[in-house]
Design a protein around this motif. Structure first.
Motif, mmCIF file in Angstrom:
data_model
loop_
_atom_site.group_PDB
_atom_site.id
_atom_site.type_symbol
_atom_site.label_atom_id
_atom_site.label_comp_id
_atom_site.label_asym_id
_atom_site.label_seq_id
_atom_site.Cartn_x
_atom_site.Cartn_y
_atom_site.Cartn_z
ATOM 1 N N ASP A 1 2.874 1.535 -4.715
ATOM 2 C CA ASP A 1 4.312 1.483 -4.963
ATOM 3 C C ASP A 1 4.592 2.282 -6.229
ATOM 4 N N LEU A 2 5.154 3.457 -6.047
ATOM 5 C CA LEU A 2 5.292 4.440 -7.120
ATOM 6 C C LEU A 2 6.648 4.275 -7.805
ATOM 7 N N GLY A 3 6.623 4.131 -9.135
ATOM 8 C CA GLY A 3 7.844 3.803 -9.849
ATOM 9 C C GLY A 3 8.269 2.394 -9.524
ATOM 10 N N CYS A 4 7.329 1.460 -9.627
ATOM 11 C CA CYS A 4 7.514 0.104 -9.091
ATOM 12 C C CYS A 4 8.410 -0.772 -9.943
ATOM 13 N N GLY A 5 8.758 -0.327 -11.161
ATOM 14 C CA GLY A 5 9.609 -1.144 -12.010
ATOM 15 C C GLY A 5 8.987 -2.485 -12.317
ATOM 16 N N THR A 6 9.744 -3.555 -12.086
ATOM 17 C CA THR A 6 9.259 -4.907 -12.389
ATOM 18 C C THR A 6 8.462 -5.523 -11.238
ATOM 19 N N GLY A 7 8.175 -4.727 -10.227
ATOM 20 C CA GLY A 7 7.334 -5.203 -9.131
ATOM 21 C C GLY A 7 8.071 -5.820 -7.971
ATOM 22 N N LEU A 8 9.409 -5.816 -8.003
ATOM 23 C CA LEU A 8 10.166 -6.396 -6.893
ATOM 24 C C LEU A 8 9.788 -5.772 -5.561
ATOM 25 N N SER A 9 9.552 -4.467 -5.564
ATOM 26 C CA SER A 9 9.198 -3.771 -4.325
ATOM 27 C C SER A 9 7.709 -3.813 -4.037
ATOM 28 N N SER A 10 6.914 -4.249 -5.002
ATOM 29 C CA SER A 10 5.463 -4.330 -4.812
ATOM 30 C C SER A 10 5.053 -5.669 -4.210
ATOM 31 N N PHE A 11 5.634 -6.747 -4.731
ATOM 32 C CA PHE A 11 5.256 -8.086 -4.276
ATOM 33 C C PHE A 11 5.549 -8.289 -2.798
ATOM 34 N N LEU A 12 6.488 -7.542 -2.270
ATOM 35 C CA LEU A 12 6.800 -7.616 -0.846
ATOM 36 C C LEU A 12 5.565 -7.407 0.013
ATOM 37 N N TRP A 13 4.661 -6.526 -0.474
ATOM 38 C CA TRP A 13 3.477 -6.165 0.318
ATOM 39 C C TRP A 13 2.308 -7.139 0.148
ATOM 40 N N GLY A 14 2.413 -8.049 -0.804
ATOM 41 C CA GLY A 14 1.302 -8.944 -1.086
ATOM 42 C C GLY A 14 0.732 -9.677 0.111
ATOM 43 N N PRO A 15 1.577 -10.253 0.988
ATOM 44 C CA PRO A 15 1.039 -11.023 2.117
ATOM 45 C C PRO A 15 0.418 -10.179 3.227
ATOM 46 N N VAL A 16 0.645 -8.867 3.239
ATOM 47 C CA VAL A 16 0.210 -8.076 4.401
ATOM 48 C C VAL A 16 -0.808 -6.989 4.069
ATOM 49 N N ALA A 17 -0.984 -6.639 2.799
ATOM 50 C CA ALA A 17 -1.890 -5.548 2.426
ATOM 51 C C ALA A 17 -3.106 -6.087 1.690
ATOM 52 N N GLY A 18 -4.217 -5.404 1.880
ATOM 53 C CA GLY A 18 -5.430 -5.829 1.197
ATOM 54 C C GLY A 18 -5.389 -5.559 -0.296
ATOM 55 N N ARG A 19 -4.730 -4.462 -0.685
ATOM 56 C CA ARG A 19 -4.618 -4.080 -2.097
ATOM 57 C C ARG A 19 -3.263 -3.418 -2.317
ATOM 58 N N VAL A 20 -2.560 -3.841 -3.361
ATOM 59 C CA VAL A 20 -1.260 -3.268 -3.693
ATOM 60 C C VAL A 20 -1.315 -2.789 -5.136
ATOM 61 N N VAL A 21 -1.037 -1.505 -5.336
ATOM 62 C CA VAL A 21 -1.073 -0.914 -6.674
ATOM 63 C C VAL A 21 0.342 -0.469 -7.045
ATOM 64 N N GLY A 22 0.925 -1.108 -8.044
ATOM 65 C CA GLY A 22 2.210 -0.686 -8.572
ATOM 66 C C GLY A 22 1.986 0.281 -9.722
ATOM 67 N N VAL A 23 2.594 1.450 -9.629
ATOM 68 C CA VAL A 23 2.454 2.478 -10.666
ATOM 69 C C VAL A 23 3.787 2.592 -11.403
ATOM 70 N N GLU A 24 3.779 2.356 -12.702
ATOM 71 C CA GLU A 24 5.020 2.343 -13.480
ATOM 72 C C GLU A 24 4.766 2.841 -14.907
ATOM 73 N N PRO A 25 5.460 3.916 -15.323
ATOM 74 C CA PRO A 25 5.230 4.468 -16.652
ATOM 75 C C PRO A 25 5.986 3.759 -17.778
ATOM 76 N N ASN A 26 7.011 2.960 -17.443
ATOM 77 C CA ASN A 26 7.764 2.283 -18.491
ATOM 78 C C ASN A 26 7.071 0.973 -18.855
ATOM 79 N N ASP A 27 6.730 0.813 -20.122
ATOM 80 C CA ASP A 27 5.960 -0.347 -20.559
ATOM 81 C C ASP A 27 6.699 -1.660 -20.318
ATOM 82 N N ASP A 28 7.998 -1.703 -20.629
ATOM 83 C CA ASP A 28 8.754 -2.943 -20.457
ATOM 84 C C ASP A 28 8.754 -3.393 -19.003
ATOM 85 N N MET A 29 9.036 -2.456 -18.107
ATOM 86 C CA MET A 29 9.084 -2.789 -16.686
ATOM 87 C C MET A 29 7.711 -3.222 -16.172
ATOM 88 N N ARG A 30 6.692 -2.464 -16.549
ATOM 89 C CA ARG A 30 5.337 -2.770 -16.067
ATOM 90 C C ARG A 30 4.856 -4.126 -16.590
#
Length: 270
Positions: free
Chosen positions: A47-76
């Motif tokens: 999940d590229l530019g994942c921000g606070t992970g709202l769009s990343s956690f969606l994949w948690g129940p269905v994917a073996g590995r989820v990598v959120g990539v976020e350059p902003n420290d506060d959001m990450r």
């Protein structure tokens, strides 16, 4: 270009908690559509530019590995704190740019950009996405149309607020300190023009939810232009923000309203 990258990253500093609290969760339609095209559940989702992970956690129940990539420290860090609370071992959040993703070649089944691709230089980003995708893997850039569809009065107030914020930025902040956004309506064209994808398409869908006035207001406050004006303490928001809040409360009349969030997803298959 270096200034643009830094300005775009800094845009999201200082309001991660508000962003995480008010931005709508990503609809499961995103997963359903991409899995249908992929033909199976993905092993690895990036999940590229994942921000606070709202769009990343969606994949948690269905994917073996989820990598959120976020350059902003506060959001990450907000995403990492949320994941620590949830205790999801398949989730990880890393620092990285869209043009320098810290992953090996051909690792991802799916790469997504949720409300983020317009902040990225499209062609170098697409080349990097192509590098980390498996053959037959999918890239999806999807965005929600703002504001949610629910009330003429509230939506007009929202548009007035955003216009005031963007006008204030143009008037008060030097050009070299401003952000740069690539047009969302050109996302599919950028994917096609890259020549890196064998199948491309735009998919349009919507979800319905119930909104309170405060939730609608929160969506407005979570927009980067509004936060930029507040961060710089520019005077334009002194009148614009209370007027926005009062109008929205009047439009909702202390009731919860049905609202529709409309999404546009542009996809490409490697």
């Amino acid at each position: 270009m270096a200034d643009i990258v830094e300005n775009n990253i800094d845009r999201f500093s200082g309001y991660a908690q508000l962003y995480h609290g008010y931005r709508p969760e990503v609809p499961e339609s995103v997963i359903d559509i991409l899995i249908a095209y992929l033909g199976c559940r993905p092993d690895v989702v990036v999940d590229l530019g994942c921000g606070t992970g709202l769009s990343s956690f969606l994949w948690g129940p269905v994917a073996g590995r989820v990598v959120g990539v976020e350059p902003n420290d506060d959001m990450r860090h907000q995403a990492m704190e949320e994941n620590s609370r949830r205790g999801l071992k398949q989730m990880e959040f890393v620092n990285g740019l869209s043009t320098a993703i810290p992953l090996e070649d051909g690792v991802a089944d799916v790469v997504t950009c949720s409300q983020s691709f317009h902040w990225m230089n499209p062609q170098p980003t697409l080349a990097e996405i192509h590098r980390i995708l498996k053959p037959g893997g999918f890239f999806a850039a999807y965005d929600c149309d703002w504001p949610p569809s629910c009330s003429v009065m509230a939506e007009q107030a929202y548009d007035t607020l955003i216009e005031a914020a963007e006008g204030s930025i143009q008037k008060n902040i030097p050009a070299e300190q401003q952000v740069h956004k690539w047009p969302k309506h050109e996302h599919l064209q950028q994917i096609v023009q890259s020549g890196l994808f064998t199948f491309t398409k735009e998919v349009v869908f919507h979800v319905e939810r119930q909104l309170t006035a405060q939730e609608f207001i929160g969506i407005g406050l979570s927009q980067g232009s509004v936060q930029t004006v507040l961060k710089h303490q520019l005077p334009d928001m002194v009148a614009a923000l209370p007027a926005f809040e009062q109008t929205v409360h009047a439009a909702f009349a202390e009731q919860t309203r049905r609202a529709w969030l409309c999404y546009r997803m542009r996809i490409g298959m490697k």
